[in-house]
Design a protein around this motif. Sequence first.
Motif, short mmCIF file in Angstrom:
data_model
loop_
_atom_site.label_atom_id
_atom_site.label_comp_id
_atom_site.label_asym_id
_atom_site.label_seq_id
_atom_site.Cartn_x
_atom_site.Cartn_y
_atom_site.Cartn_z
N ALA A 21 8.17 -15.99 29.97
CA ALA A 21 7.83 -16.19 31.38
C ALA A 21 8.86 -17.09 32.07
O ALA A 21 9.26 -16.84 33.22
CB ALA A 21 6.43 -16.80 31.50
N ALA A 24 11.90 -14.97 32.66
CA ALA A 24 11.72 -14.08 33.81
C ALA A 24 11.78 -14.83 35.12
O ALA A 24 12.33 -14.34 36.12
CB ALA A 24 10.38 -13.34 33.67
N GLY A 25 11.24 -16.04 35.15
CA GLY A 25 11.29 -16.85 36.37
C GLY A 25 12.71 -17.27 36.72
O GLY A 25 13.12 -17.23 37.89
N ASP A 164 1.72 -18.03 32.98
CA ASP A 164 1.68 -17.75 34.41
C ASP A 164 2.24 -18.91 35.22
O ASP A 164 3.05 -18.72 36.13
CB ASP A 164 0.24 -17.44 34.83
CG ASP A 164 0.17 -16.85 36.23
OD1 ASP A 164 0.75 -15.78 36.46
OD2 ASP A 164 -0.47 -17.49 37.09
N TYR A 167 6.09 -19.17 34.81
CA TYR A 167 6.84 -18.21 35.63
C TYR A 167 6.98 -18.69 37.06
O TYR A 167 8.08 -18.64 37.64
CB TYR A 167 6.13 -16.86 35.59
CG TYR A 167 6.79 -15.80 36.44
CD1 TYR A 167 7.97 -15.20 36.04
CD2 TYR A 167 6.23 -15.41 37.65
CE1 TYR A 167 8.59 -14.23 36.82
CE2 TYR A 167 6.83 -14.45 38.44
CZ TYR A 167 8.01 -13.86 38.02
OH TYR A 167 8.61 -12.91 38.81
N VAL A 195 0.80 -12.29 33.21
CA VAL A 195 1.53 -12.86 34.34
C VAL A 195 1.74 -11.74 35.36
O VAL A 195 2.29 -10.69 35.04
CB VAL A 195 2.90 -13.42 33.90
CG1 VAL A 195 3.65 -13.98 35.10
CG2 VAL A 195 2.73 -14.48 32.82
N VAL A 197 3.82 -10.60 38.03
CA VAL A 197 5.14 -10.86 38.62
C VAL A 197 5.33 -10.13 39.94
O VAL A 197 6.40 -10.23 40.55
CB VAL A 197 6.26 -10.48 37.63
CG1 VAL A 197 6.12 -11.25 36.34
CG2 VAL A 197 6.26 -8.98 37.37
#
Length: 339
Positions: A21, A24-25, A164, A167, A195, A197
Amino acid sequence: MSTLTSQPLTGTPETLTLANALNAGLRRSMSEDDSVVLMGEDIGSLGGVFRVTEGLQDEFGSDRVVDSLLAESGIVGTAIGMAMRGYRPVCEIQFDGFIYPAFDQIVSQLAKLRARSGGRLTVPVTIRVPVGGGIGAVEHHSESNEAYFCHTAGLRVVACANPDDAYWMIQQAIACDDPVIFYEPKRRYWDKAPVDVSISPSAAFPFERARTVLPGSDVTVLAYGPTVRVALDAATVARSEGTSLEVIDLRSLSPIDVETISASVRRTGRAVVVHEAPTFAGLGAEIAATITERCFTFLEAPVQRVGGWNTPYPPARVEDQYLPNIDRLLDAVEITGRY
């Protein structure tokens, strides 16, 4: 029980580990803003010790995912200069105990520049710090040093506890014009959760707000980072024995969301604060004092603190005796008279 989801899921959620996460963030922030640059030891081709930055150098190039020298003071000092020239650097400190060589840069320069310039300068530097114990590591790899930075005016200090939040909070930290110390609980890197997105970042829960992750009526339990899971597990045991714990994830350690804490304690009349850092002069002491000032007439018992013992972090073979656990947390709940 969906207690670890920080916001309603509006699209098709992805199940991610906390480390994935964060990855990805970071990718989303870098894709949306060319001024975001990552810096740190072994974060490029290796992807970092915990692989949080894995694949990002291949995608964005070595100019934006920079493998730095083994010099934390140099990493942060360079980031400060870059931030003053319009970049948004994200520094990775490999382990919590490695941040001390950069301490002077952080507390004497990074935290002070906005005030020193009368607000004319901003230094939007995010410093990612894997924090806490529980992974069987050696000395200087399992520390909880948040109190140093919470005491330093000019810094924001936040801690994520689940995928979550990881992210969204890392993106919010990068977008913030204040310098942010961003704590990541290393023993939770492999925890998985959904999560979403797909939502807009503006719809994400604000990173300066605490969140009630489990409503309850008898005792307020305040936790952050790695101890949120401990608090939730303790609440499950307590519920089976007739006690209802309300678990609040602080998320922001400086500033603290006093309103959310006070509202809960005024309902329950009791509070326990849990963190991995030693209790002496730890963040729990500040929270306990604040609760006493704000909620004195509502309290049915003194605020209890559960933390690491007031010793240096021990060898890995005995760290389970050092870290707060379910039994120690429930012992503190019992002292409040509600267990």
